[in-house]
Write a protein that holds these residues in place. Structure first.
Motif, PDB file in Angstrom:
ATOM      1  N   GLU A   1      -4.917 -18.760-108.598  1.00  0.00           N
ATOM      2  CA  GLU A   1      -4.709 -18.052-109.995  1.00  0.00           C
ATOM      3  C   GLU A   1      -5.587 -17.191-110.209  1.00  0.00           C
ATOM      4  O   GLU A   1      -5.488 -16.044-109.423  1.00  0.00           O
ATOM      5  CB  GLU A   1      -4.930 -19.495-111.002  1.00  0.00           C
ATOM      6  CG  GLU A   1      -3.786 -20.328-111.186  1.00  0.00           C
ATOM      7  CD  GLU A   1      -2.702 -19.665-112.036  1.00  0.00           C
ATOM      8  OE1 GLU A   1      -3.007 -18.588-112.538  1.00  0.00           O
ATOM      9  OE2 GLU A   1      -1.571 -20.137-112.337  1.00  0.00           O
ATOM     10  N   SER A   2      -6.710 -17.168-111.074  1.00  0.00           N
ATOM     11  CA  SER A   2      -7.140 -15.974-111.436  1.00  0.00           C
ATOM     12  C   SER A   2      -8.231 -15.437-110.412  1.00  0.00           C
ATOM     13  O   SER A   2      -8.570 -14.337-110.381  1.00  0.00           O
ATOM     14  CB  SER A   2      -8.049 -16.242-112.652  1.00  0.00           C
ATOM     15  OG  SER A   2      -7.255 -16.654-113.907  1.00  0.00           O
ATOM     16  N   SER A   3      -8.625 -16.199-109.375  1.00  0.00           N
ATOM     17  CA  SER A   3      -9.348 -15.738-108.184  1.00  0.00           C
ATOM     18  C   SER A   3      -8.610 -14.802-107.346  1.00  0.00           C
ATOM     19  O   SER A   3      -9.195 -14.257-106.338  1.00  0.00           O
ATOM     20  CB  SER A   3     -10.331 -16.891-107.552  1.00  0.00           C
ATOM     21  OG  SER A   3     -11.059 -17.483-108.525  1.00  0.00           O
ATOM     22  N   GLY A   4      -7.205 -15.031-107.192  1.00  0.00           N
ATOM     23  CA  GLY A   4      -6.431 -14.199-106.388  1.00  0.00           C
ATOM     24  C   GLY A   4      -6.403 -12.771-106.468  1.00  0.00           C
ATOM     25  O   GLY A   4      -6.525 -12.273-107.132  1.00  0.00           O
ATOM     26  N   PRO A   5      -6.734 -12.103-105.402  1.00  0.00           N
ATOM     27  CA  PRO A   5      -6.838 -10.544-105.381  1.00  0.00           C
ATOM     28  C   PRO A   5      -5.808 -10.052-105.902  1.00  0.00           C
ATOM     29  O   PRO A   5      -6.106  -8.797-106.411  1.00  0.00           O
ATOM     30  CB  PRO A   5      -6.958 -10.231-103.812  1.00  0.00           C
ATOM     31  CG  PRO A   5      -6.280 -11.333-102.956  1.00  0.00           C
ATOM     32  CD  PRO A   5      -6.391 -12.718-104.033  1.00  0.00           C
ATOM     33  N   TRP A   6      -4.494 -10.372-105.983  1.00  0.00           N
ATOM     34  CA  TRP A   6      -3.337  -9.597-107.024  1.00  0.00           C
ATOM     35  C   TRP A   6      -3.296 -10.123-108.229  1.00  0.00           C
ATOM     36  O   TRP A   6      -2.412  -9.842-108.875  1.00  0.00           O
ATOM     37  CB  TRP A   6      -2.014  -9.738-106.051  1.00  0.00           C
ATOM     38  CG  TRP A   6      -2.189  -8.953-104.932  1.00  0.00           C
ATOM     39  CD1 TRP A   6      -2.192  -9.473-103.544  1.00  0.00           C
ATOM     40  CD2 TRP A   6      -2.346  -7.735-104.701  1.00  0.00           C
ATOM     41  NE1 TRP A   6      -2.361  -8.555-102.583  1.00  0.00           N
ATOM     42  CE2 TRP A   6      -2.470  -7.125-103.393  1.00  0.00           C
ATOM     43  CE3 TRP A   6      -2.663  -6.294-105.680  1.00  0.00           C
ATOM     44  CZ2 TRP A   6      -2.563  -5.850-102.912  1.00  0.00           C
ATOM     45  CZ3 TRP A   6      -2.588  -5.209-105.183  1.00  0.00           C
ATOM     46  CH2 TRP A   6      -2.503  -4.956-103.804  1.00  0.00           C
ATOM     47  N   ASN A   7      -3.995 -11.055-108.573  1.00  0.00           N
ATOM     48  CA  ASN A   7      -4.115 -11.728-109.852  1.00  0.00           C
ATOM     49  C   ASN A   7      -5.174 -10.969-110.725  1.00  0.00           C
ATOM     50  O   ASN A   7      -5.989 -12.091-111.593  1.00  0.00           O
ATOM     51  CB  ASN A   7      -4.023 -13.321-110.097  1.00  0.00           C
ATOM     52  CG  ASN A   7      -2.812 -13.658-109.483  1.00  0.00           C
ATOM     53  OD1 ASN A   7      -1.886 -13.233-109.513  1.00  0.00           O
ATOM     54  ND2 ASN A   7      -2.766 -15.105-108.876  1.00  0.00           N
TER      55      ASN A   7
ATOM     56  N   SER B   1      -9.926 -14.973-100.779  1.00  0.00           N
ATOM     57  CA  SER B   1     -10.599 -15.165 -99.319  1.00  0.00           C
ATOM     58  C   SER B   1     -11.899 -15.855 -99.478  1.00  0.00           C
ATOM     59  O   SER B   1     -12.228 -17.018 -98.805  1.00  0.00           O
ATOM     60  CB  SER B   1     -10.538 -13.916 -98.375  1.00  0.00           C
ATOM     61  OG  SER B   1     -11.154 -14.208 -97.298  1.00  0.00           O
ATOM     62  N   LEU B   2     -12.806 -15.385-100.298  1.00  0.00           N
ATOM     63  CA  LEU B   2     -14.277 -15.836-100.605  1.00  0.00           C
ATOM     64  C   LEU B   2     -14.079 -17.502-100.872  1.00  0.00           C
ATOM     65  O   LEU B   2     -14.617 -18.279-100.544  1.00  0.00           O
ATOM     66  CB  LEU B   2     -14.970 -15.111-101.360  1.00  0.00           C
ATOM     67  CG  LEU B   2     -16.276 -15.694-101.730  1.00  0.00           C
ATOM     68  CD1 LEU B   2     -17.089 -15.658-100.806  1.00  0.00           C
ATOM     69  CD2 LEU B   2     -16.857 -14.925-102.865  1.00  0.00           C
ATOM     70  N   THR B   3     -13.111 -17.681-101.999  1.00  0.00           N
ATOM     71  CA  THR B   3     -13.103 -19.000-102.615  1.00  0.00           C
ATOM     72  C   THR B   3     -12.585 -19.943-101.460  1.00  0.00           C
ATOM     73  O   THR B   3     -12.920 -21.055-101.629  1.00  0.00           O
ATOM     74  CB  THR B   3     -11.985 -18.667-103.721  1.00  0.00           C
ATOM     75  OG1 THR B   3     -12.479 -18.178-104.873  1.00  0.00           O
ATOM     76  CG2 THR B   3     -11.840 -20.161-104.334  1.00  0.00           C
ATOM     77  N   ARG B   4     -11.433 -19.567-100.596  1.00  0.00           N
ATOM     78  CA  ARG B   4     -11.291 -20.431 -99.521  1.00  0.00           C
ATOM     79  C   ARG B   4     -12.267 -20.783 -98.733  1.00  0.00           C
ATOM     80  O   ARG B   4     -12.281 -22.066 -98.073  1.00  0.00           O
ATOM     81  CB  ARG B   4      -9.745 -19.920 -99.010  1.00  0.00           C
ATOM     82  CG  ARG B   4      -8.607 -20.053 -99.929  1.00  0.00           C
ATOM     83  CD  ARG B   4      -7.229 -19.702 -99.343  1.00  0.00           C
ATOM     84  NE  ARG B   4      -7.310 -18.258 -99.364  1.00  0.00           N
ATOM     85  CZ  ARG B   4      -7.010 -17.305-100.128  1.00  0.00           C
ATOM     86  NH1 ARG B   4      -6.432 -17.899-101.442  1.00  0.00           N
ATOM     87  NH2 ARG B   4      -6.726 -16.039-100.039  1.00  0.00           N
TER      88      ARG B   4
ATOM     89  N   PHE C   1      -8.735  -4.637-100.313  1.00  0.00           N
ATOM     90  CA  PHE C   1      -8.600  -5.242 -98.984  1.00  0.00           C
ATOM     91  C   PHE C   1      -8.199  -6.679 -99.187  1.00  0.00           C
ATOM     92  O   PHE C   1      -9.158  -7.463 -99.665  1.00  0.00           O
ATOM     93  CB  PHE C   1     -10.264  -5.216 -98.157  1.00  0.00           C
ATOM     94  CG  PHE C   1     -10.451  -3.864 -97.950  1.00  0.00           C
ATOM     95  CD1 PHE C   1      -9.963  -3.272 -96.486  1.00  0.00           C
ATOM     96  CD2 PHE C   1     -11.182  -2.899 -98.382  1.00  0.00           C
ATOM     97  CE1 PHE C   1     -10.377  -1.962 -96.241  1.00  0.00           C
ATOM     98  CE2 PHE C   1     -11.412  -1.689 -98.331  1.00  0.00           C
ATOM     99  CZ  PHE C   1     -11.057  -1.020 -97.120  1.00  0.00           C
ATOM    100  N   VAL C   2      -6.936  -6.910 -99.062  1.00  0.00           N
ATOM    101  CA  VAL C   2      -6.518  -8.452 -99.159  1.00  0.00           C
ATOM    102  C   VAL C   2      -5.967  -8.976 -97.814  1.00  0.00           C
ATOM    103  O   VAL C   2      -5.353  -8.429 -97.115  1.00  0.00           O
ATOM    104  CB  VAL C   2      -5.285  -8.283-100.053  1.00  0.00           C
ATOM    105  CG1 VAL C   2      -4.855  -9.651-100.502  1.00  0.00           C
ATOM    106  CG2 VAL C   2      -5.631  -7.646-101.536  1.00  0.00           C
ATOM    107  N   ASP C   3      -6.634 -10.244 -97.537  1.00  0.00           N
ATOM    108  CA  ASP C   3      -6.487 -10.851 -96.554  1.00  0.00           C
ATOM    109  C   ASP C   3      -6.862  -9.915 -95.350  1.00  0.00           C
ATOM    110  O   ASP C   3      -6.154  -9.933 -94.153  1.00  0.00           O
ATOM    111  CB  ASP C   3      -5.061 -11.350 -96.390  1.00  0.00           C
ATOM    112  CG  ASP C   3      -4.877 -12.595 -97.332  1.00  0.00           C
ATOM    113  OD1 ASP C   3      -5.943 -13.165 -97.692  1.00  0.00           O
ATOM    114  OD2 ASP C   3      -3.782 -12.697 -97.825  1.00  0.00           O
TER     115      ASP C   3
END
Length: 496
Positions: free
Chosen positions: A51-57, A190-193, A310-312
């Motif tokens: 959700e909010s932690s996603g880089p495109w969110n 990525s960091l959250t995961r 930089f996403v994934d």
């Protein structure tokens, strides 16, 4: 890959609600401080950081006030106070030290998987904005945290910094730019995961696909009613301490808990879209975060930016956001979220804030009605030679701006991050938006301070191991700032 579900422990020391960066950070800190505590994390979706932690969110940056102009507004006399920008940057430095500790201890993966060096640049158009940006530069350049700031009104210099911004621009048009090359880009998804994977290895139970539907007090403990989305099975968990880091879902859960501290709080959801570039050649020619000025009446989260991300592990380029309105509080939420959040105690502040922010309503309506051509026109203010066919429109996440009681106005719309904590410290939650994810570490340390006052002094030595500057201000100690910056640059592989 999603972490497999485990049986639900019924009696916990700590329950974390929400699988975003806030819960992951708090859980990580607690595992360093109290490794024997039983902790469970509950997330409605099937994976962390979606959700909010996603880089495109909207959380696809390291907000450190280097280029975000809304943190340094001009006063009525035209002056600029650097205090808020300095404060946010101080907080981000704490997050950087937390990242470094996790990398140094081998608890998460390579820093390249979630943080990369990237210049941060402010860019404005016209006489008034250019004069403001020069004033901002003068206010910040004397602050140690901003000592390497550069400023120019020379188009050829801007071309060297960010060629897409300069090429094809009318040379008679006055423009200005400020830049700090020591900025970063952070993939908080990525960091959250990675943090949640560490939590699983440390014995924290991760329950994805489990929705927390209500909270209720049971003496000194909290009952947490949970639904397994896959089976429909319902269960009740008891915890001594609850943290609600559920993004837009936090307001409803804190309301269900019935704590006095949530009374008077409401939320106003703002949705958004981005244009994402699909040309590898164009993406390769831009290497910066370029932030502009928000439109009149626009919320700070709607500041336009031409943004390398930089996403994934893959380099990307986006422009936006284009604000919109939807009554759901989460991207995966319900259209009933807003109406169901209205209570007798918050309807007054919400109505008052609505009356005082009619400009915001007008702005959101105009944004919703924008055609694709008008969106492209906004893009070309920052990238004059943009080719429409190279850009795809994507949906961003939801942001819920905080509405709170105000003794003089009755109610105000507040931008930023708000921590709500019960008087007895047994439950805490987070409302609001930017700078959000970027300051997760210091905000979660503040939650620990508020909620565990009798234990906090005993934790300070460990917190100092994690955060070497703990209890000190880097902006007030240039020698310590240099030491911490050098150490984190090395650990996070940010040195050029």
């Amino acid at each position: 890959m999603p972490v497999p579900a485990t049986p639900v422990t019924q009696n916990l020391d700590v329950a974390l609600i929400g699988g975003g960066v806030m819960s992951a950070t708090l859980g990580t800190l607690l595992k360093q401080l109290e490794p024997q505590w039983t902790i469970s994390l509950f997330e409605n979706l099937d994976e962390a950081g979606l959700e909010s932690s996603g880089p495109w969110n909207n959380a696809g940056t390291g907000h450190s006030a280097l280029c975000e102009l809304n943190y340094t507004p001009a006063a009525a006399d035209g002056s600029v106070d650097p205090a808020k920008a300095v404060g946010i940057n101080e907080q981000f430095q704490v997050s950087r030290q937390f990242f470094s500790y996790m990398v140094d201890q081998g608890l998460i993966g390579s820093p390249k998987t979630f943080i990369n060096p990237l210049p941060h640049m402010s860019f404005v158009i016209g006489d008034e904005h250019s004069a403001y940006l020069k004033t901002r530069y003068e206010a910040l350049r004397s602050q140690p945290l901003f000592a390497d700031i550069e400023h120019t009104e020379d188009l050829s210099t801007i071309d060297a910094w960010a060629p897409l911004v300069a090429e094809g621009r009318d040379e008679s048009q006055r423009v200005a730019a400020s830049r700090i090359t020591s900025g970063t880009d952070v993939d908080f998804g990525s960091l959250t995961r990675q943090l949640t994977q560490y939590l699983a290895s440390a014995g924290v139970e991760l329950h994805f696909g489990h929705k927390v539907v209500s909270l209720s007090r049971d003496g000194a403990r909290w009952n947490i009613d949970v639904k397994n989305n896959a089976t429909g099975e319902k269960s009740r968990v008891s915890a001594k301490f609850v943290f609600v880091g559920a993004g837009g879902g936090a307001l409803a859960l804190l309301q269900s808990a019935g704590i006095n501290e949530i009374k008077g709080f409401g939320g106003f959801p703002v949705s958004g879209q981005f244009l994402r570039n699909t040309s590898e050649d164009t993406i390769a020619r831009h290497h910066a975060k370029v932030y502009g000025q928000a439109s009149v009446g626009a919320p700070p989260m709607s500041v336009p930016h031409l943004d390398t991300r930089f996403v994934d592990g893959k380099r990307s380029l986006m422009f936006g956001p284009y604000a919109g309105f939807s009554t759901n509080f989460l991207k995966s939420g319900s259209y009933l979220d807003l109406p169901l959040s209205i209570r007798p105690h918050n309807i007054g502040p919400m109505l008052r804030a609505g009356v005082d922010n009619l400009g915001l309503t007008k702005y959101l309506i105009s944004e919703v009605l924008k055609s694709r051509g008008q969106k492209d026109e906004a893009l070309r203010q920052y990238f004059p030679q943009a080719v429409s066919d190279e850009w795809e429109l994507i949906t961003a996440g939801q942001r819920v701006q905080v509405i709170k009681k105000d003794p003089t106005k009755g109610g105000i719309l507040q931008f930023g991050t708000e921590v709500i904590t019960s008087a007895d410290g047994t439950i805490s939650g987070l409302l609001g938006a930017s700078p959000g994810a970027s300051i997760a570490a210091p905000v979660m340390i503040e939650v620990l301070r508020r909620c565990f006052p009798s234990r906090f002094s005993g934790w300070e030595s460990t917190l100092t191991e994690i955060i070497p500057s703990f209890g000190r201000k880097l902006n007030e100690d240039p020698a310590l700032l240099a030491e911490v910056t050098a150490a984190t640059n090395t650990s996070l592989q940010l040195s050029s």
